[in-house]
Enzyme design. Structure first.
Site, PDB file in Angstrom:
ATOM      1  N   ARG A 102       0.822  -1.202   0.000  1.00  0.00           N
ATOM      2  CA  ARG A 102       0.000   0.000   0.000  1.00  0.00           C
ATOM      3  C   ARG A 102       0.862   1.260   0.000  1.00  0.00           C
ATOM      4  O   ARG A 102       0.495   2.279  -0.592  1.00  0.00           O
ATOM      5  CB  ARG A 102      -0.936  -0.020   1.214  1.00  0.00           C
ATOM      6  CG  ARG A 102      -2.042  -1.065   1.098  1.00  0.00           C
ATOM      7  CD  ARG A 102      -2.981  -1.037   2.277  1.00  0.00           C
ATOM      8  NE  ARG A 102      -2.384  -1.600   3.477  1.00  0.00           N
ATOM      9  CZ  ARG A 102      -2.393  -2.902   3.763  1.00  0.00           C
ATOM     10  NH1 ARG A 102      -2.921  -3.762   2.911  1.00  0.00           N
ATOM     11  NH2 ARG A 102      -1.858  -3.343   4.885  1.00  0.00           N
ATOM     12  N   HIS A 116      -0.924 -15.382   0.401  1.00  0.00           N
ATOM     13  CA  HIS A 116      -1.741 -16.339   1.138  1.00  0.00           C
ATOM     14  C   HIS A 116      -1.438 -17.777   0.735  1.00  0.00           C
ATOM     15  O   HIS A 116      -1.671 -18.705   1.520  1.00  0.00           O
ATOM     16  CB  HIS A 116      -3.216 -16.019   0.952  1.00  0.00           C
ATOM     17  CG  HIS A 116      -3.615 -14.721   1.594  1.00  0.00           C
ATOM     18  ND1 HIS A 116      -4.897 -14.453   2.021  1.00  0.00           N
ATOM     19  CD2 HIS A 116      -2.893 -13.622   1.905  1.00  0.00           C
ATOM     20  CE1 HIS A 116      -4.942 -13.245   2.554  1.00  0.00           C
ATOM     21  NE2 HIS A 116      -3.732 -12.726   2.473  1.00  0.00           N
TER      22      HIS A 116
END
Length: 234
Positions: A102, A116
């Site tokens: 981000r 993940h």
């Protein structure tokens, strides 16, 4: 992949007090150390490699999970310190990679899958590594119980992502942050007190190995599962 694909800006809710008031401020400070040209996926992969290194390090010193049993040659104390520090570093990098994505405005869905996907493998590595703290034998945990614990951890991981698939929000389970900090502390404490300290009963005839097993199962069944079902119901 590591250079050009980063984490996606998926929706996530973390209501864990430990994470909100301790770890997130810590991660916000750590991420500023990294240069903006550093790909978030490289941070993700580096943290995963630390867990893999821990796994092979313990496999070298404890190949049959009997090293912590009485009358066996124990893992050197220095190794426990190394494993504890690297486990915490891996946990930190896993918390920082999304912030780096981000921060650099370089998020993608493929990056989230990469992150993940490695986390799903980590479910095996960190559980098997911490198993060496107790190991097998009269004071340890049976291999069958270890097998069940692996399924409980993997079930919690799958449950969280099933929840995200249906709600659009990843509600991070409380057990993850608490377990990672606890495991790192247990490794380092073991280096100073020795594995013999875990032989003694924790309460009455309730051994530390039983506490270890109960914490994983109880957290999954009484916290992670009910919260996921409740969030899905809402």
């Amino acid at each position: 992949l590591l250079g050009f694909v980063s984490l996606s800006q998926y929706s996530a809710v973390d209501s864990n007090p430990l994470s909100l008031y301790v770890m997130h401020p810590f991660w916000n400070a750590v991420v500023k150390i990294f240069p903006t040209w550093l790909a978030p996926n490289l941070i993700t992969f580096s943290g995963f490699l630390l867990l893999v290194f821990n796994f092979f390090l313990m496999a070298y010193f404890d190949p049959d999970f009997y090293a912590s049993a009485p009358d066996h040659q124990h893992v050197p104390n220095g190794v426990w310190i190394v494993v504890g520090l690297l486990n915490f570093m891996a946990y930190t990098l896993d918390g920082v990679d999304g912030k780096q994505a981000r921060r650099t405005n370089s998020s993608t869905p493929l990056g989230e899958l990469f992150d993940h996907g490695l986390d799903s493998w980590a479910c095996v590595y960190f559980v098997v590594t911490v198993y060496s703290t107790f190991g097998r034998g009269s004071t340890g945990v049976s291999v069958f119980v270890l097998y069940l614990l692996l399924w409980v951890v993997l079930f919690s991981f799958i449950l969280s992502h099933w929840e995200k698939y249906n709600t659009g929000i990843l509600f991070l389970p409380w057990g993850y942050d608490v377990s990672q900090v606890t495991i790192s502390i247990v490794y380092i404490v073991t280096a100073f007190v020795g594995v013999e300290a875990w032989y003694a009963p924790f309460l009455f005839n309730f051994l530390y190995r039983d506490l270890f097993t109960a914490m994983i199962i109880v957290c999954a069944l009484t916290v992670t599962l009910p919260m996921s079902l409740y969030n899905f119901y809402k």
